[in-house]
Design a protein around this motif. Structure first.
Motif, PDB file in Angstrom:
ATOM      1  N   GLN A 184      28.206  45.499 -21.104  1.00 35.05           N
ATOM      2  CA  GLN A 184      28.354  46.554 -20.080  1.00 35.05           C
ATOM      3  C   GLN A 184      27.149  47.250 -19.590  1.00 35.05           C
ATOM      4  O   GLN A 184      27.230  48.195 -19.291  1.00 35.05           O
ATOM      5  CB  GLN A 184      29.704  47.390 -20.374  1.00 35.05           C
ATOM      6  CG  GLN A 184      30.752  46.815 -20.660  1.00 35.05           C
ATOM      7  CD  GLN A 184      31.614  46.464 -19.493  1.00 35.05           C
ATOM      8  OE1 GLN A 184      32.174  47.390 -18.848  1.00 35.05           O
ATOM      9  NE2 GLN A 184      31.804  45.116 -19.236  1.00 35.05           N
ATOM     10  N   SER A 185      26.133  46.413 -19.570  1.00 42.28           N
ATOM     11  CA  SER A 185      24.703  47.198 -19.136  1.00 42.28           C
ATOM     12  C   SER A 185      23.714  45.968 -18.913  1.00 42.28           C
ATOM     13  O   SER A 185      23.933  44.741 -19.226  1.00 42.28           O
ATOM     14  CB  SER A 185      24.217  47.975 -20.177  1.00 42.28           C
ATOM     15  OG  SER A 185      23.920  47.406 -21.297  1.00 42.28           O
ATOM     16  N   GLY A 186      22.688  46.215 -18.245  1.00 38.09           N
ATOM     17  CA  GLY A 186      21.811  45.315 -17.958  1.00 38.09           C
ATOM     18  C   GLY A 186      21.301  45.257 -16.496  1.00 38.09           C
ATOM     19  O   GLY A 186      21.900  45.882 -15.377  1.00 38.09           O
ATOM     20  N   CYS A 187      20.315  44.544 -16.218  1.00 32.40           N
ATOM     21  CA  CYS A 187      19.800  44.589 -14.654  1.00 32.40           C
ATOM     22  C   CYS A 187      19.137  43.075 -14.547  1.00 32.40           C
ATOM     23  O   CYS A 187      18.452  42.813 -15.270  1.00 32.40           O
ATOM     24  CB  CYS A 187      18.893  45.506 -14.489  1.00 32.40           C
ATOM     25  SG  CYS A 187      18.086  45.620 -12.846  1.00 32.40           S
ATOM     26  N   LEU A 188      19.511  42.665 -13.445  1.00 32.03           N
ATOM     27  CA  LEU A 188      18.969  41.081 -12.970  1.00 32.03           C
ATOM     28  C   LEU A 188      18.088  41.499 -11.749  1.00 32.03           C
ATOM     29  O   LEU A 188      18.514  41.737 -10.637  1.00 32.03           O
ATOM     30  CB  LEU A 188      20.071  40.364 -12.589  1.00 32.03           C
ATOM     31  CG  LEU A 188      20.998  39.924 -13.751  1.00 32.03           C
ATOM     32  CD1 LEU A 188      22.404  39.464 -13.157  1.00 32.03           C
ATOM     33  CD2 LEU A 188      20.597  39.034 -14.681  1.00 32.03           C
ATOM     34  N   ILE A 189      16.883  41.142 -11.975  1.00 32.58           N
ATOM     35  CA  ILE A 189      15.800  41.661 -10.891  1.00 32.58           C
ATOM     36  C   ILE A 189      15.422  40.296 -10.251  1.00 32.58           C
ATOM     37  O   ILE A 189      14.813  39.592 -11.143  1.00 32.58           O
ATOM     38  CB  ILE A 189      14.561  42.495 -11.345  1.00 32.58           C
ATOM     39  CG1 ILE A 189      15.200  43.687 -11.850  1.00 32.58           C
ATOM     40  CG2 ILE A 189      13.542  42.493 -10.307  1.00 32.58           C
ATOM     41  CD1 ILE A 189      13.886  44.483 -12.582  1.00 32.58           C
ATOM     42  N   GLN A 190      15.595  40.032  -8.771  1.00 31.16           N
ATOM     43  CA  GLN A 190      15.242  38.810  -8.242  1.00 31.16           C
ATOM     44  C   GLN A 190      14.041  38.992  -7.223  1.00 31.16           C
ATOM     45  O   GLN A 190      14.035  39.997  -6.516  1.00 31.16           O
ATOM     46  CB  GLN A 190      16.371  38.637  -7.318  1.00 31.16           C
ATOM     47  CG  GLN A 190      17.781  38.527  -7.899  1.00 31.16           C
ATOM     48  CD  GLN A 190      18.182  37.124  -8.827  1.00 31.16           C
ATOM     49  OE1 GLN A 190      17.152  36.941  -9.776  1.00 31.16           O
ATOM     50  NE2 GLN A 190      19.221  36.871  -8.603  1.00 31.16           N
ATOM     51  N   ILE A 191      12.748  38.401  -7.679  1.00 33.45           N
ATOM     52  CA  ILE A 191      11.655  38.582  -6.560  1.00 33.45           C
ATOM     53  C   ILE A 191      11.937  37.539  -5.588  1.00 33.45           C
ATOM     54  O   ILE A 191      11.592  36.622  -5.376  1.00 33.45           O
ATOM     55  CB  ILE A 191      10.329  38.311  -7.875  1.00 33.45           C
ATOM     56  CG1 ILE A 191      10.206  38.856  -8.934  1.00 33.45           C
ATOM     57  CG2 ILE A 191       9.368  38.514  -6.617  1.00 33.45           C
ATOM     58  CD1 ILE A 191      10.268  40.411  -8.762  1.00 33.45           C
ATOM     59  N   SER A 192      12.236  38.602  -4.412  1.00 34.69           N
ATOM     60  CA  SER A 192      12.468  37.705  -3.217  1.00 34.69           C
ATOM     61  C   SER A 192      11.343  37.853  -2.436  1.00 34.69           C
ATOM     62  O   SER A 192      10.041  37.872  -2.642  1.00 34.69           O
ATOM     63  CB  SER A 192      13.623  38.195  -2.547  1.00 34.69           C
ATOM     64  OG  SER A 192      14.073  37.747  -1.454  1.00 34.69           O
ATOM     65  N   SER A 193      11.356  38.270  -1.191  1.00 29.27           N
ATOM     66  CA  SER A 193      10.126  38.356  -0.396  1.00 29.27           C
ATOM     67  C   SER A 193      10.877  38.944   0.892  1.00 29.27           C
ATOM     68  O   SER A 193      11.870  38.839   1.494  1.00 29.27           O
ATOM     69  CB  SER A 193       9.882  36.918   0.109  1.00 29.27           C
ATOM     70  OG  SER A 193       8.547  36.946   1.076  1.00 29.27           O
ATOM     71  N   ILE A 194       9.857  39.500   2.085  1.00 29.93           N
ATOM     72  CA  ILE A 194      10.312  39.723   3.273  1.00 29.93           C
ATOM     73  C   ILE A 194      10.764  38.496   3.871  1.00 29.93           C
ATOM     74  O   ILE A 194      11.572  38.662   4.866  1.00 29.93           O
ATOM     75  CB  ILE A 194       8.968  40.265   4.043  1.00 29.93           C
ATOM     76  CG1 ILE A 194       9.400  40.718   5.554  1.00 29.93           C
ATOM     77  CG2 ILE A 194       7.712  39.283   4.194  1.00 29.93           C
ATOM     78  CD1 ILE A 194       8.070  41.513   6.220  1.00 29.93           C
ATOM     79  N   SER A 195      10.381  37.318   3.540  1.00 30.72           N
ATOM     80  CA  SER A 195      10.866  36.165   4.052  1.00 30.72           C
ATOM     81  C   SER A 195      12.318  35.785   3.739  1.00 30.72           C
ATOM     82  O   SER A 195      12.781  34.849   4.377  1.00 30.72           O
ATOM     83  CB  SER A 195       9.939  34.814   3.645  1.00 30.72           C
ATOM     84  OG  SER A 195       8.649  34.824   3.732  1.00 30.72           O
ATOM     85  N   GLY A 196      12.888  36.678   3.019  1.00 28.85           N
ATOM     86  CA  GLY A 196      14.343  36.597   2.927  1.00 28.85           C
ATOM     87  C   GLY A 196      15.179  37.221   3.792  1.00 28.85           C
ATOM     88  O   GLY A 196      16.202  37.436   3.727  1.00 28.85           O
ATOM     89  N   ARG A 197      14.276  38.182   4.471  1.00 32.21           N
ATOM     90  CA  ARG A 197      14.933  38.865   5.751  1.00 32.21           C
ATOM     91  C   ARG A 197      14.757  38.649   7.110  1.00 32.21           C
ATOM     92  O   ARG A 197      15.338  38.828   7.923  1.00 32.21           O
ATOM     93  CB  ARG A 197      14.413  40.341   5.501  1.00 32.21           C
ATOM     94  CG  ARG A 197      14.898  40.947   4.133  1.00 32.21           C
ATOM     95  CD  ARG A 197      16.279  41.311   4.072  1.00 32.21           C
ATOM     96  NE  ARG A 197      16.492  42.620   4.669  1.00 32.21           N
ATOM     97  CZ  ARG A 197      16.337  43.764   4.537  1.00 32.21           C
ATOM     98  NH1 ARG A 197      15.493  44.124   3.373  1.00 32.21           N
ATOM     99  NH2 ARG A 197      16.593  44.867   5.502  1.00 32.21           N
ATOM    100  N   MET A 198      13.583  37.709   7.105  1.00 33.82           N
ATOM    101  CA  MET A 198      13.256  37.174   8.626  1.00 33.82           C
ATOM    102  C   MET A 198      12.724  35.847   8.535  1.00 33.82           C
ATOM    103  O   MET A 198      11.814  35.402   7.622  1.00 33.82           O
ATOM    104  CB  MET A 198      12.239  38.173   9.289  1.00 33.82           C
ATOM    105  CG  MET A 198      11.067  38.508   8.732  1.00 33.82           C
ATOM    106  SD  MET A 198      10.081  39.758   9.540  1.00 33.82           S
ATOM    107  CE  MET A 198       9.477  38.574  10.756  1.00 33.82           C
TER     108      MET A 198
END
Length: 292
Positions: free
Chosen positions: A134-148
């Motif tokens: 019931q805890s934790g964090c998944l951090i995804q290294i995305s990019s501005i390229s994931g928005r445009m």
């Protein structure tokens, strides 16, 4: 027995991954640094981290994120040793360059295998343990390229758009279990992802896109030379890791002009934005069309 927080970082041999491993080790995290060439990179990674702290607990294990069984095995090893997985940082990825019609289908598949399916497989390996805790964090290294979108980076852009959509759905799914999902969206920074992209640019001599690909390549080379050091992104990732569960945002865009560009993309008519983007690359678009 209580242990320090554990963090599993993929693509940890260089760039954001290696620097983040060092900074989190400095903060007292147990580091599980995974890379496709663990034996060849183990000494380099541990020595780099030792410059930040002499008391780090670092495991350098082999993982090709494209292999589901390996990801499952890494998750189980962490649980066997420490009983929990506090943070996962999906950093493994690369950028395939080239105009859509010039990039072979195999290169498209390889791009998605690493940037999308690799991230999914790592998350799927860690989720059952985070859900149970019931805890934790998944951090995804995305990019501005994931928005445009950007010309000449269609495969990379598509993979990051997919990562963004998948992560948004996963964020909603994990909320009832107290697990955070976070997207870090950098602009251009000085890491080896762009060197690899430039080396692997699909721009055949006989392509009808050859002129525009050349302009794009020159622009990318200029950006690679002038891009800032990656420290602000690394510091942001560390800040997110140190934030309490439930207090994190879904998206963290970062980089000079990134917010302004995203704002312009949202507000400007497409034909205006299109011309502005190509002008920045050094190409004048004279046609006039309207997209909603």
């Amino acid at each position: 027995m209580a242990h320090a927080k554990t963090v599993w970082i993929t693509g940890a041999a260089s760039g954001f991954g290696l620097l983040t491993a060092a900074k989190l080790a400095q903060s007292g995290y147990v580091i599980v640094a995974t890379t496709r060439q663990a034996d060849a990179r183990r000494e380099q990674i541990t020595q780099f981290i030792s410059h930040y702290t002499q008391h780090a607990v670092v495991h350098v294990w082999e993982l090709d994120v494209r292999h589901e069984e390996q990801a499952q095995q890494i998750a189980k090893q962490i649980i066997d040793l420490y009983g929990k997985i506090d943070i996962v940082i999906n950093n493994a990825g690369y950028a395939a360059g080239g105009f859509v019609e010039d990039v072979p289908m195999q290169a498209w598949r390889e791009q998605f295998d690493t940037n999308v399916f690799g991230a999914i497989q790592v998350c799927k390996a860690a989720i059952p343990y985070m859900r149970e805790a019931q805890s934790g964090c998944l951090i995804q290294i995305s990019s501005i390229s994931g928005r445009m979108g950007f010309p000449g980076l269609g495969a990379y852009v598509a993979s990051k758009f997919a990562l963004e959509g998948y992560s948004e759905a996963l964020c909603l799914e994990m909320a009832p279990y107290g697990v955070d999902v976070v997207l870090v969206e950098p602009g251009s920074y000085r890491t080896n992802i762009w060197e690899r992209s430039l080396e692997q640019m699909h721009a055949p001599e006989g392509s009808p896109n050859h002129y525009y690909a050349g302009k794009l390549l020159a622009s990318m080379q200029q950006n690679a030379r002038t891009a800032p050091e990656p420290d602000p992104v690394v510091n942001l990732i560390v800040k997110i890791a140190n934030t309490a569960d439930g207090k994190r945002k879904l998206r963290y865009p970062i980089g000079k002009g990134v917010r302004a560009v995203l704002f312009s993309r949202m507000l400007l008519p497409w034909n205006v934005f299109e011309r502005m983007l190509w002008k920045a690359i050094g190409v004048v678009i004279r046609r006039n069309r309207h997209h909603s």
